[in-house]
Motif scaffolding. Structure first.
Motif, mmCIF file in Angstrom:
data_model
loop_
_atom_site.group_PDB
_atom_site.id
_atom_site.type_symbol
_atom_site.label_atom_id
_atom_site.label_comp_id
_atom_site.label_asym_id
_atom_site.label_seq_id
_atom_site.Cartn_x
_atom_site.Cartn_y
_atom_site.Cartn_z
ATOM 1 N N PRO A 137 -4.183 9.124 -4.865
ATOM 2 C CA PRO A 137 -4.055 10.590 -4.787
ATOM 3 C C PRO A 137 -3.784 11.098 -3.384
ATOM 4 O O PRO A 137 -3.085 12.099 -3.217
ATOM 5 C CB PRO A 137 -5.409 11.091 -5.292
ATOM 6 C CG PRO A 137 -5.980 9.973 -6.051
ATOM 7 C CD PRO A 137 -5.435 8.713 -5.473
ATOM 8 N N THR A 138 -4.263 10.415 -2.345
ATOM 9 C CA THR A 138 -4.023 10.913 -0.990
ATOM 10 C C THR A 138 -2.560 10.770 -0.594
ATOM 11 O O THR A 138 -2.103 11.418 0.345
ATOM 12 C CB THR A 138 -4.886 10.170 0.045
ATOM 13 O OG1 THR A 138 -4.508 8.797 0.032
ATOM 14 C CG2 THR A 138 -6.355 10.301 -0.263
ATOM 15 N N MET A 139 -1.817 9.925 -1.299
ATOM 16 C CA MET A 139 -0.389 9.776 -1.021
ATOM 17 C C MET A 139 0.446 10.506 -2.061
ATOM 18 O O MET A 139 1.668 10.344 -2.112
ATOM 19 C CB MET A 139 0.005 8.296 -1.030
ATOM 20 C CG MET A 139 -0.772 7.431 -0.077
ATOM 21 S SD MET A 139 -0.160 7.571 1.606
ATOM 22 C CE MET A 139 1.253 6.470 1.534
ATOM 23 N N GLY A 140 -0.200 11.272 -2.933
ATOM 24 C CA GLY A 140 0.535 11.985 -3.975
ATOM 25 C C GLY A 140 0.615 11.215 -5.277
ATOM 26 O O GLY A 140 1.255 11.649 -6.225
ATOM 27 N N GLY A 141 -0.032 10.057 -5.317
ATOM 28 C CA GLY A 141 -0.015 9.266 -6.542
ATOM 29 C C GLY A 141 -1.087 9.716 -7.515
ATOM 30 O O GLY A 141 -1.802 10.681 -7.274
ATOM 31 N N ASP A 142 -1.198 8.996 -8.617
ATOM 32 C CA ASP A 142 -2.125 9.389 -9.664
ATOM 33 C C ASP A 142 -2.646 8.128 -10.342
ATOM 34 O O ASP A 142 -1.881 7.410 -10.994
ATOM 35 C CB ASP A 142 -1.386 10.276 -10.668
ATOM 36 C CG ASP A 142 -2.294 10.771 -11.781
ATOM 37 O OD1 ASP A 142 -3.433 10.265 -11.872
ATOM 38 O OD2 ASP A 142 -1.858 11.634 -12.547
ATOM 39 N N ILE A 190 -4.333 7.788 -12.914
ATOM 40 C CA ILE A 190 -4.218 7.821 -14.374
ATOM 41 C C ILE A 190 -2.831 7.359 -14.815
ATOM 42 O O ILE A 190 -2.666 6.820 -15.901
ATOM 43 C CB ILE A 190 -4.547 9.227 -14.904
ATOM 44 C CG1 ILE A 190 -6.002 9.544 -14.562
ATOM 45 C CG2 ILE A 190 -4.347 9.313 -16.402
ATOM 46 C CD1 ILE A 190 -6.440 10.901 -14.999
ATOM 47 N N MET A 191 -1.822 7.537 -13.923
ATOM 48 C CA MET A 191 -0.497 7.035 -14.277
ATOM 49 C C MET A 191 -0.498 5.523 -14.422
ATOM 50 O O MET A 191 0.261 4.959 -15.189
ATOM 51 C CB MET A 191 0.549 7.465 -13.233
ATOM 52 C CG MET A 191 1.024 8.880 -13.379
ATOM 53 S SD MET A 191 1.364 9.370 -15.077
ATOM 54 C CE MET A 191 2.700 8.266 -15.486
ATOM 55 N N GLY A 226 0.796 -1.218 0.000
ATOM 56 C CA GLY A 226 0.000 0.000 0.000
ATOM 57 C C GLY A 226 0.829 1.269 0.000
ATOM 58 O O GLY A 226 0.574 2.194 0.763
ATOM 59 N N ALA A 227 1.853 1.322 -0.850
ATOM 60 C CA ALA A 227 2.725 2.501 -0.867
ATOM 61 C C ALA A 227 2.025 3.720 -1.452
ATOM 62 O O ALA A 227 2.478 4.835 -1.247
ATOM 63 C CB ALA A 227 3.987 2.203 -1.661
ATOM 64 N N LEU A 249 1.395 4.530 -4.768
ATOM 65 C CA LEU A 249 1.909 5.113 -6.012
ATOM 66 C C LEU A 249 0.786 5.564 -6.941
ATOM 67 O O LEU A 249 0.994 6.396 -7.802
ATOM 68 C CB LEU A 249 2.790 4.105 -6.749
ATOM 69 C CG LEU A 249 4.142 3.821 -6.111
ATOM 70 C CD1 LEU A 249 4.960 2.922 -7.013
ATOM 71 C CD2 LEU A 249 4.889 5.115 -5.873
ATOM 72 N N PHE A 250 -0.398 4.980 -6.777
ATOM 73 C CA PHE A 250 -1.518 5.382 -7.631
ATOM 74 C C PHE A 250 -2.651 5.960 -6.787
ATOM 75 O O PHE A 250 -3.784 6.029 -7.232
ATOM 76 C CB PHE A 250 -2.011 4.190 -8.447
ATOM 77 C CG PHE A 250 -0.916 3.535 -9.239
ATOM 78 C CD1 PHE A 250 -0.266 4.231 -10.243
ATOM 79 C CD2 PHE A 250 -0.529 2.234 -8.976
ATOM 80 C CE1 PHE A 250 0.754 3.646 -10.972
ATOM 81 C CE2 PHE A 250 0.491 1.639 -9.709
ATOM 82 C CZ PHE A 250 1.133 2.349 -10.698
#
Lengths: 96, 200, 541
Positions: free
Chosen positions: C240-245, C247-248, C234-235, C237-238
């Motif tokens: 948004p609350t952790m800065g992920g995206d 759509i990436m 649960g890093a 990477l995707f």
């Protein structure tokens, strides 16, 4: 691809390359201590590119390889560049 | 099927290079994410990267560069007809790989002790960008560490082959290909180091 | 070169003998022809499983509401249908099965460059397939994400996504090894006189495909690996609350998966380029253009992944750029179609079963390709995105294109592989059922999609009933065709009349060998003196 015996690279060349890599490592660490804003990352990447060019050309013998292999290598790099680059049409313009 | 085994050094080398391309693109996926997220969260990436220990990073960089030199020189040693030197150099490179992993172990445990690990509650509380920075840091260095281990295993295998004389002055392509793999491990680190340890 | 005599004197060629007895002589064989056949059997098995799942989907959709299965089961069934058809059937299909058998023969080689690696890639295929199928039965239930494993759902669902994703990773590795092996083979093992200008277009198509396999598949590897890692750690990477995206994730997925459609369709185009000149008795028109178009499809195909994401929330600039780039890919595809048609022009066409499949490819692929332009243009895509129009489109190009080319290759090379011939009349009838059923099924999908029926639901509003019934009936017609075809092939394998060494009078090298080819291929290294379609020079006209 050519059939002739592959080139034997001298110890001297390797040690020079190694010294070059050490110098560049020092340079990149020192450069990171100066705040250049966004240029820091470009500078770091530029130095890393020079370092990796040294590794590829000498340690990995690319300098002595057939032109076709060099072309393939550049093709692979270009592919990676495209895979990274085209995303920026999305990322840079997402929140207009 | 019954004919003598076909030998094609240039083909073997081309095959190895193609395999290295796939490795490059495998890491490439993580670099895609890095490029995008550093663009989006430059400040978080800069402050989060300060948590990494530059000393560990620098030592590991020096270790990999030097081990690369040893592996490259071992090919020259073998080609010049001194398999003993080649073995010493390979042994040194394998030892370097182990030191690298030991360093990595200490580095990671220190981070994890401070609550900085993928998905930790500390990271969830930090600003956007810390989470993805450490996520990428662990996955990238983890994948790289896995390659160090695989690379060391390959070097150990060619070490045994050089010792037994199966890899020799005339038949050196396996050593050269193992070397190529090891240099790739170095090559990836040359980019990982500045991107994760050095950005302000 | 005249017909090479079989040196061992037995007429079963590579099908008999071997290093180990019985089954082990096959599953541990490093003979490219045996590996190719193993692939073919595994791939056809996967296809049959996938087709049965597809029939179940159609049966569920014969009426609105729950007909046969509930929503959860339906989700699992269409996911498995997608995973099996994509990763186990069309991606490896032509390259791993027919490429393995015929690429070395086409260039006059003894084997591929790395025979043991070739065997490893088959084993990886089997292991990956086993993992994908095992994910059906494990703890959390069958994956229900669709074959695209989109986040965030794939990270949250409690079903067996990790196992399926790991299976896909393994299958990708297998695909990479095949690609790598073939590239080295083409560069290093061409027979004397086999210049690049004399390579068959099948080899050109495979060679282009192999580059896509080598350069794009690793991205799939890292993408599905990230799914597994994210599910464990649960890093974010995707997230948004952790800065992920999120759509990436879609970017990464389609960076591989769009080039992958060229892994699927390029070899099929290669097969069609083999069949058309043989059954028109004319050299290929525009050989160089067709060869180069394979390479350029491979190259341009890597620039267009974003057209799968027009409604994902990607930036408008990216939509414009990807939409424009998408249209460029249509150019090399059209070059191929025009050259095939030009080859047919004034040819002495015989409508043998392989030719029927090749002609179907041109028709169906053109329909699929042109409706693809509707999807490639952003403005129209917004309206039909995620409707059955898309489902119809990709079945036209993938099944109507690659699937039919696979069957065409099967009928074309069957006499070479087994030394026997199937029943032509039955094969033609099977083709007719397939072709008619196919169009009933998938054209209805396009129509119902244009009317707005969304994909991936087990239910729909009653207005769509008629077209869905028609589509389901089409699936039955096609099933009859498939059963007839496979039974005919199987009977031909066992009891078909001896086919002779070159029943189609083709000029590529595999036909100079006896049928089935001897285990060691060419008794002595062939010297190539004419191109792959020079029937005049080969004395076949």
């Amino acid at each position: 691809m050519s059939e002739e015996e592959a080139h034997v690279v001298s110890y001297r060349t390797y040690i020079l390359v190694w010294i070059g890599l050490l110098i560049l490592t020092t340079v990149t660490i020192l450069a990171a201590q100066v705040d250049l804003g966004a240029w820091n990352i470009w500078l770091a990447l530029g130095i890393a590119t020079v370092k990796s060019a040294l590794v590829v050309l000498f340690f990995m013998h690319m300098k002595y390889e057939h032109w076709l292999l060099r072309l393939f290598f550049l093709g692979a790099l270009a592919t990676l560049a495209i895979f990274i680059g085209l995303n920026f049409f999305d990322i840079l313009y997402r929140y207009e | 099927m019954s004919e003598a085994p076909h030998r094609d050094d240039a083909g073997a080398k081309l095959g190895m290079w193609l395999f290295l391309f796939t490795e490059l693109l495998l890491f490439g996926g993580l670099f895609v994410l890095y490029a995008v997220y550093v663009t989006r969260h430059p400040e978080s990436f800069a402050s989060a990267s300060n948590e990494l220990d530059l000393v560990f990073g620098t030592i590991n960089t020096l270790i990999l560069i030097t081990s690369s030199l040893a592996v490259a020189a071992s090919v020259t040693a073998l080609r010049k007809g001194s398999p003993g030197t080649a073995q010493v150099l390979l042994g040194a490179a394998i030892a370097a790989a182990m030191v690298f992993m030991i360093n990595k172990y200490f580095e990671w445990s220190e981070k994890i002790e401070h609550g900085l690990y993928a998905g930790s509650s500390l990271l969830k509380d930090r600003a956007d960008g810390w989470g993805v920075y450490f996520g990428l840091y662990y996955f990238t260095t983890g994948l790289h560490g896995l390659h160090v281990i695989i690379g060391a295993a390959i070097l150990a295998w060619v070490f045994i082959q050089v010792r037994s004389g199966r890899i020799n002055r005339e038949h050196y392509i396996s050593l050269e290909n193992a070397g190529l793999y090891w240099h790739l491990v170095d090559l990836i680190w040359i980019f990982v180091f500045p991107l994760y340890y050095l950005i302000l | 070169m005249t017909q090479a005599a079989n040196p061992t004197g037995n007429d079963r060629g590579f099908l008999e003998g071997g290093k180990y007895p019985g089954l082990f002589g096959w599953i541990f064989s490093t003979d490219h022809k045996r590996i190719g056949l193993l692939y073919m059997y595994a791939i056809i098995t996967a296809f049959i499983v996938g087709a049965c799942l597809g029939l179940l989907i159609r049966l569920e959709l014969i009426a609105p509401g729950e007909t046969l299965m509930g929503a959860q089961t339906y989700n699992a069934v269409f996911t498995l249908h997608g995973v099996i058809m994509i990763f186990l059937f069309i991606i490896p299909g032509i390259p791993a099965a027919f490429g393995n058998i015929f690429l070395p023969l086409h260039i006059g080689a003894q084997d591929v460059a790395f025979p043991r690696l070739n065997l490893l890639s088959w084993w990886l295929y089997i292991i990956g397939a086993a993992m994908a199928l095992a994910s059906l039965f494990g703890g959390g239930g069958a994956p229900d994400t669709g074959w695209t494993f989109y986040v965030p759902f794939s990270l949250e669902t409690s079903t067996n996504v990790s196992l399926a994703a790991f299976g896909v990773f393994t299958l990708g590795f297998s695909s990479i090894l095949t690609g790598l092996n073939f590239i080295v083979t083409v560069h290093r093992l061409r027979a004397p006189g086999m210049t690049w200008r004399r390579l068959s277009l099948f080899v050109w198509a495979l060679y282009s495909t192999n580059w896509v396999q080598v350069l794009a598949t690793p991205i799939l590897g890292i993408t599905v690996a990230l799914i597994v890692l994210e599910r464990i750690f649960g890093a974010g990477l995707f997230d948004p609350t952790m800065g992920g995206d999120p759509i990436m994730y879609q970017h990464l997925f389609w960076i591989y998966s769009h080039p992958a459609v060229y892994i699927m369709v390029l070899p099929a185009m290669g097969v069609v380029s083999e069949i058309i000149p043989v059954f028109s008795r004319k050299p290929m028109f525009g050989y160089v253009a067709v060869a180069v178009s394979s390479l350029s499809i491979a190259a341009f195909g890597s620039l267009v992944w974003g057209h799968h994401m027009f409604t994902s929330g990607m930036s408008d600039t990216a939509i414009l750029v990807f939409s424009f780039l998408t249209f460029i890919v249509a150019i090399p595809s059209a070059i191929k179609v025009f050259n095939w048609v030009a080859t047919l022009y004034k040819g002495s066409i015989s409508l043998a079963p392989p030719m029927l499949y090749a002609l179907s490819f041109i028709i169906l692929f053109s329909i699929g390709g042109l409706t693809g332009l509707v999807l490639g243009s952003a403005a129209t895509d917004i309206h039909v995105h995620d409707t059955y129009f898309v489902v119809g489109h990709f079945h036209y190009v993938m099944f109507g294109g690659t699937g039919f080319a696979f069957f065409g290759a099967m009928h074309y090379w069957f006499p070479k592989i087994y030394g026997r011939m199937y029943n032509m009349r039955v094969a033609t009838i099977a083709w007719a059922f397939l072709f008619v059923g196919f169009n009933i099924l998938y054209f209805s999908m396009k129509l119902v999609g244009l009317r707005g029926m969304p994909r991936r639901y087990y239910d729909y509003v009653p207005e769509y009933t008629t077209l869905n019934v028609v589509a389901t009936v089409g699936s039955w017609v096609m099933a009859i065709g498939l059963i007839t075809m496979f039974v005919n092939i199987f009977v031909g394998m066992r009891r078909g009349a001896p086919a002779g060494d070159n029943p189609w009078k083709s000029a590529t090298l595999e036909w100079t060998l006896s049928s089935p080819p001897p285990a060691e291929n060419f008794e002595k290294e062939p010297v190539v003196t004419h191109g792959p379609y020079d029937y005049q020079e080969a004395g076949l006209l």
